[in-house]
Write a protein that holds these residues in place. Structure first.
Motif, PDB file in Angstrom:
ATOM      1  N   ALA A 170       8.209 -26.341 -28.562  1.00 47.24           N
ATOM      2  CA  ALA A 170       7.486 -26.658 -29.802  1.00 47.24           C
ATOM      3  C   ALA A 170       8.230 -27.755 -30.567  1.00 47.24           C
ATOM      4  N   ARG A 171       9.544 -27.661 -30.580  1.00 42.38           N
ATOM      5  CA  ARG A 171      10.347 -28.688 -31.279  1.00 42.38           C
ATOM      6  C   ARG A 171      10.204 -30.036 -30.593  1.00 42.38           C
ATOM      7  N   ALA A 172      10.267 -30.016 -29.245  1.00 42.65           N
ATOM      8  CA  ALA A 172      10.179 -31.272 -28.482  1.00 42.65           C
ATOM      9  C   ALA A 172       8.848 -31.983 -28.726  1.00 42.65           C
ATOM     10  N   PHE A 173       7.812 -31.202 -29.052  1.00 44.49           N
ATOM     11  CA  PHE A 173       6.482 -31.788 -29.322  1.00 44.49           C
ATOM     12  C   PHE A 173       6.250 -31.997 -30.824  1.00 44.49           C
ATOM     13  N   HIS A 174       7.314 -31.810 -31.630  1.00 41.43           N
ATOM     14  CA  HIS A 174       7.250 -32.032 -33.079  1.00 41.43           C
ATOM     15  C   HIS A 174       6.269 -31.088 -33.763  1.00 41.43           C
ATOM     16  N   GLY A 175       6.268 -29.839 -33.290  1.00 46.50           N
ATOM     17  CA  GLY A 175       5.496 -28.787 -33.940  1.00 46.50           C
ATOM     18  C   GLY A 175       3.993 -29.048 -33.934  1.00 46.50           C
ATOM     19  N   GLN A 176       3.295 -28.297 -34.767  1.00 53.27           N
ATOM     20  CA  GLN A 176       1.828 -28.400 -34.775  1.00 53.27           C
ATOM     21  C   GLN A 176       1.359 -29.795 -35.164  1.00 53.27           C
ATOM     22  N   GLU A 177       2.101 -30.461 -36.053  1.00 51.41           N
ATOM     23  CA  GLU A 177       1.709 -31.822 -36.456  1.00 51.41           C
ATOM     24  C   GLU A 177       1.736 -32.770 -35.262  1.00 51.41           C
ATOM     25  N   GLY A 178       2.810 -32.682 -34.492  1.00 53.35           N
ATOM     26  CA  GLY A 178       2.944 -33.544 -33.317  1.00 53.35           C
ATOM     27  C   GLY A 178       1.888 -33.229 -32.267  1.00 53.35           C
ATOM     28  N   ILE A 179       1.655 -31.936 -32.056  1.00 50.87           N
ATOM     29  CA  ILE A 179       0.649 -31.527 -31.061  1.00 50.87           C
ATOM     30  C   ILE A 179      -0.726 -32.031 -31.483  1.00 50.87           C
TER      31      ILE A 179
ATOM     32  N   ARG B 111      -1.390 -34.713 -33.255  1.00 52.08           N
ATOM     33  CA  ARG B 111      -1.445 -36.169 -32.994  1.00 52.08           C
ATOM     34  C   ARG B 111      -1.655 -36.449 -31.507  1.00 52.08           C
ATOM     35  N   ILE B 112      -0.963 -35.695 -30.661  1.00 53.59           N
ATOM     36  CA  ILE B 112      -1.093 -35.884 -29.214  1.00 53.59           C
ATOM     37  C   ILE B 112      -2.528 -35.594 -28.769  1.00 53.59           C
ATOM     38  N   VAL B 113      -3.088 -34.480 -29.256  1.00 54.56           N
ATOM     39  CA  VAL B 113      -4.451 -34.096 -28.849  1.00 54.56           C
ATOM     40  C   VAL B 113      -5.473 -35.118 -29.337  1.00 54.56           C
ATOM     41  N   GLU B 114      -5.306 -35.596 -30.565  1.00 56.80           N
ATOM     42  CA  GLU B 114      -6.217 -36.627 -31.102  1.00 56.80           C
ATOM     43  C   GLU B 114      -6.245 -37.834 -30.176  1.00 56.80           C
ATOM     44  N   ARG B 115      -5.053 -38.322 -29.856  1.00 57.38           N
ATOM     45  CA  ARG B 115      -4.927 -39.534 -29.035  1.00 57.38           C
ATOM     46  C   ARG B 115      -5.433 -39.295 -27.612  1.00 57.38           C
ATOM     47  N   PHE B 116      -5.076 -38.139 -27.080  1.00 59.73           N
ATOM     48  CA  PHE B 116      -5.424 -37.769 -25.705  1.00 59.73           C
ATOM     49  C   PHE B 116      -6.941 -37.648 -25.551  1.00 59.73           C
ATOM     50  N   VAL B 117      -7.580 -36.924 -26.440  1.00 56.13           N
ATOM     51  CA  VAL B 117      -9.031 -36.734 -26.340  1.00 56.13           C
ATOM     52  C   VAL B 117      -9.755 -38.063 -26.549  1.00 56.13           C
ATOM     53  N   ALA B 118      -9.322 -38.824 -27.551  1.00 56.94           N
ATOM     54  CA  ALA B 118      -9.964 -40.123 -27.800  1.00 56.94           C
ATOM     55  C   ALA B 118      -9.835 -41.023 -26.574  1.00 56.94           C
ATOM     56  N   SER B 119      -8.678 -41.013 -25.935  1.00 60.40           N
ATOM     57  CA  SER B 119      -8.476 -41.899 -24.779  1.00 60.40           C
ATOM     58  C   SER B 119      -9.299 -41.437 -23.573  1.00 60.40           C
ATOM     59  N   ASN B 120      -9.513 -40.131 -23.441  1.00 60.82           N
ATOM     60  CA  ASN B 120     -10.365 -39.653 -22.341  1.00 60.82           C
ATOM     61  C   ASN B 120     -11.819 -40.072 -22.543  1.00 60.82           C
ATOM     62  N   PHE B 121     -12.295 -39.965 -23.786  1.00 58.99           N
ATOM     63  CA  PHE B 121     -13.678 -40.373 -24.067  1.00 58.99           C
ATOM     64  C   PHE B 121     -13.856 -41.874 -23.846  1.00 58.99           C
ATOM     65  N   ALA B 122     -12.826 -42.670 -24.172  1.00 55.09           N
ATOM     66  CA  ALA B 122     -12.939 -44.132 -24.093  1.00 55.09           C
ATOM     67  C   ALA B 122     -12.584 -44.659 -22.710  1.00 55.09           C
TER      68      ALA B 122
ATOM     69  N   THR C 171     -10.149 -26.806 -29.607  1.00 55.10           N
ATOM     70  CA  THR C 171      -9.726 -25.813 -28.618  1.00 55.10           C
ATOM     71  C   THR C 171      -8.543 -26.325 -27.782  1.00 55.10           C
ATOM     72  N   LEU C 172      -8.514 -27.631 -27.517  1.00 57.23           N
ATOM     73  CA  LEU C 172      -7.381 -28.185 -26.769  1.00 57.23           C
ATOM     74  C   LEU C 172      -6.095 -28.085 -27.601  1.00 57.23           C
ATOM     75  N   PHE C 173      -6.222 -28.359 -28.901  1.00 55.99           N
ATOM     76  CA  PHE C 173      -5.068 -28.183 -29.792  1.00 55.99           C
ATOM     77  C   PHE C 173      -4.582 -26.739 -29.724  1.00 55.99           C
ATOM     78  N   GLU C 174      -5.519 -25.801 -29.817  1.00 58.58           N
ATOM     79  CA  GLU C 174      -5.135 -24.382 -29.768  1.00 58.58           C
ATOM     80  C   GLU C 174      -4.429 -24.052 -28.458  1.00 58.58           C
ATOM     81  N   GLN C 175      -4.983 -24.571 -27.349  1.00 65.18           N
ATOM     82  CA  GLN C 175      -4.411 -24.268 -26.037  1.00 65.18           C
ATOM     83  C   GLN C 175      -2.992 -24.823 -25.929  1.00 65.18           C
ATOM     84  N   PHE C 176      -2.832 -26.106 -26.286  1.00 62.61           N
ATOM     85  CA  PHE C 176      -1.499 -26.724 -26.180  1.00 62.61           C
ATOM     86  C   PHE C 176      -0.513 -26.007 -27.107  1.00 62.61           C
TER      87      PHE C 176
ATOM     88  N   ASN D  84      -3.407 -40.105 -19.057  1.00 62.73           N
ATOM     89  CA  ASN D  84      -3.741 -40.227 -20.488  1.00 62.73           C
ATOM     90  C   ASN D  84      -2.908 -39.274 -21.332  1.00 62.73           C
ATOM     91  N   LEU D  85      -2.651 -38.079 -20.781  1.00 60.13           N
ATOM     92  CA  LEU D  85      -1.823 -37.119 -21.514  1.00 60.13           C
ATOM     93  C   LEU D  85      -0.377 -37.617 -21.587  1.00 60.13           C
TER      94      LEU D  85
END
Ligand code: HEM
Length: 162
Positions: free
Chosen positions: A49-58, A60-71, A90-95, A130-131
């Motif tokens: 969790a620390r390495a991913f910068h907690g929920q805030e970091g996760i 940001r990662i999910v936002e970027r990841f999902v947007a890049s998959n759609f594009a 749901t992806l945020f919740e899973q990660f 993309n991830l």
């Protein structure tokens, strides 16, 4: 009496908590917290969790990841017309759940979520790229990236169709 008490206890556990339809996304039943749907057990301890910068970091990662998959010119077609609002949630919740950053997963299991989508191994590879890019942009260390990818890898058998 004892049976009634047991039933009450089961009904009250978080695993069985029913959720309402979340505004902004299409309804997909059932809305329930079910850790076994997440596809992997969470990491122990707080290091990931620390390495991913907690929920805030996760987030940001999910936002970027999902947007890049759609594009994405190669796999974007698979995502077209899907519910991006729900997928981000749901992806945020899973990660977050798997990284042991303090969330519960309320989405479908991986087999149900990817049923009849026709995902091939090449699509999976592209999604992983993309991830990786999203984790790199967040500054997640290489070892932590790989530990997370290793957790997700076995889900391939429920996602990829041949
Ligand atoms: C290990 C790899 C993967 C994981 C962990 C994963 C995870 C997820 C999760 C958590 C959901 C949401 C389920 C829900 O809201 O109930 C989802 C949905 C989805 N996934 Fe994946 N996924 C993976 C691979 C892929 C691949 C390779 C593709 C296509 C290239 C893909 C395309 C989709 C699409 C289009 C949806 C939306 C389905 C819908 O809303 O009906 N996924 N995935």
């Amino acid at each position: 009496m004892l049976i009634a008490a047991i039933l009450l206890a089961v009904a009250a556990t978080p695993e069985n908590t029913a959720m309402q339809h979340v505004p902004g996304e299409q309804a997909v039943d059932p809305y329930e917290i079910n850790p076994s749907n997440a596809g992997a057990a969470p990491f122990a301890g707080e290091a990931m969790a620390r390495a991913f910068h907690g929920q805030e970091g996760i987030r940001r990662i999910v936002e970027r990841f999902v947007a890049s998959n759609f594009a994405d010119p190669r796999i974007g077609e698979i995502f077209a017309n899907q519910d991006q609002v729900r997928l981000k949630r749901t992806l945020f919740e899973q990660f977050c759940y798997i990284l042991n950053a303090g969330c519960s997963y309320t989405g479908r299991d991986m087999k149900a979520a990817h049923k009849n989508m026709g995902v091939q191994q090449g699509d999976m590879n592209r999604l992983v790229e993309n991830l990786q890019a999203a984790m790199r942009a967040e500054g997640v260390g290489f070892a932590a990236q790989n530990r997370f990818l290793a957790k997700l890898a076995p889900m391939r058998r429920d996602v990829v169709e041949r």
